[in-house]
Design an enzyme around this catalytic site. Structure first.
Site, PDB file in Angstrom:
ATOM      1  N   VAL A 168       0.865  -1.176   0.000  1.00  0.00           N
ATOM      2  CA  VAL A 168       0.000   0.000   0.000  1.00  0.00           C
ATOM      3  C   VAL A 168       0.896   1.217   0.000  1.00  0.00           C
ATOM      4  O   VAL A 168       2.049   1.162   0.417  1.00  0.00           O
ATOM      5  CB  VAL A 168      -0.983   0.031   1.195  1.00  0.00           C
ATOM      6  CG1 VAL A 168      -2.056  -1.048   1.054  1.00  0.00           C
ATOM      7  CG2 VAL A 168      -0.263  -0.097   2.513  1.00  0.00           C
ATOM      8  N   SER A 169       0.361   2.329  -0.474  1.00  0.00           N
ATOM      9  CA  SER A 169       1.190   3.519  -0.676  1.00  0.00           C
ATOM     10  C   SER A 169       1.431   4.340   0.581  1.00  0.00           C
ATOM     11  O   SER A 169       2.440   5.015   0.691  1.00  0.00           O
ATOM     12  CB  SER A 169       0.548   4.417  -1.730  1.00  0.00           C
ATOM     13  OG  SER A 169       0.492   3.727  -2.952  1.00  0.00           O
ATOM     14  N   THR A 170       0.486   4.310   1.515  1.00  0.00           N
ATOM     15  CA  THR A 170       0.651   5.150   2.706  1.00  0.00           C
ATOM     16  C   THR A 170       0.448   4.337   3.969  1.00  0.00           C
ATOM     17  O   THR A 170      -0.163   3.268   3.945  1.00  0.00           O
ATOM     18  CB  THR A 170      -0.353   6.326   2.714  1.00  0.00           C
ATOM     19  OG1 THR A 170      -1.682   5.786   2.735  1.00  0.00           O
ATOM     20  CG2 THR A 170      -0.180   7.208   1.484  1.00  0.00           C
TER      21      THR A 170
ATOM     22  N   GLN B  84      -3.180   3.248   4.985  1.00  0.00           N
ATOM     23  CA  GLN B  84      -3.914   2.282   4.187  1.00  0.00           C
ATOM     24  C   GLN B  84      -3.721   0.885   4.760  1.00  0.00           C
ATOM     25  O   GLN B  84      -2.759   0.612   5.466  1.00  0.00           O
ATOM     26  CB  GLN B  84      -3.456   2.326   2.727  1.00  0.00           C
ATOM     27  CG  GLN B  84      -3.860   3.607   2.026  1.00  0.00           C
ATOM     28  CD  GLN B  84      -3.332   3.649   0.592  1.00  0.00           C
ATOM     29  OE1 GLN B  84      -2.271   3.131   0.293  1.00  0.00           O
ATOM     30  NE2 GLN B  84      -4.095   4.298  -0.272  1.00  0.00           N
TER      31      GLN B  84
END
Length: 185
Positions: A8-10, A13
């Site tokens: 996941v990017s952050t 998340q």
């Protein structure tokens, strides 16, 4: 053996959807990252690659969870292929263990890159139109014209800059940015 990779990017998340799908697909080990795909250093992906052996398959939930660009995806899958490792994307129905899967991988990777480039183009075009209409991006400015006018009056009447800034709800540096100290007593 099936080895999974989730990303996941952050930090806020959740990896749960991906890890659950990878587990259901039969992955014995799952590695993950909470980091942007554009970052070259992804510790979870590095550990997954180190765990892979000839005959294994690297499994991801979706193609975009693995690569930063088509070039990166193609290079990574090519490297895996040279090591005797297959690649599988669950939601994109790609399995490089077959000739049609390898072909489909290249087509999907190209489409993913094209979609990303189109999104960038649309964003730039939208920003340009907004600029032509007089809109500016970013935060609204704290010092409106009326605040500047009020600040000048207060400073001229001898009110200390710290008090003026406090009354206007801005910091002293913001006040000085709009009304330099040389412009008031």
């Amino acid at each position: 053996m099936l080895i999974g990779y989730a990303r996941v990017s952050t930090q806020d998340q959740n990896l749960e959807l991906q890890t659950e799908a990878l587990t259901k697909a039969g992955c014995k080990k799952i590695f993950s990252d909470k980091i942007s795909g554009s970052r070259a250093e992804r510790p979870g992906l590095t550990k997954a690659q180190e765990a892979l052996r000839e005959g294994d398959t690297l499994v991801v939930w979706k193609l975009d969870r693995l690569g930063r660009s088509v070039r990166h995806l193609v290079d990574l899958v090519g490297k895996l292929h040279n090591e005797g490792v297959q690649f599988k994307s669950l939601t994109d129905a790609i399995d490089t263990g077959t000739a049609s899967g390898r072909f489909f991988f290249h087509v999907m990777a190209s489409l993913a890159e094209m979609e990303r480039e189109l999104t960038i183009e649309r964003t730039r075009a939208g920003l340009e139109v907004a600029r032509l209409l007089g809109r500016k991006g970013g935060r609204r400015r704290q010092m409106t014209d009326s605040k500047i006018k009020s600040a000048k009056k207060l400073l001229a009447s001898g009110v200390p800059p710290r008090d003026v800034a406090g009354n206007l709800g801005v910091s002293v540096p913001t006040l000085y940015r709009w009304i330099p100290a040389s412009n008031h007593p």
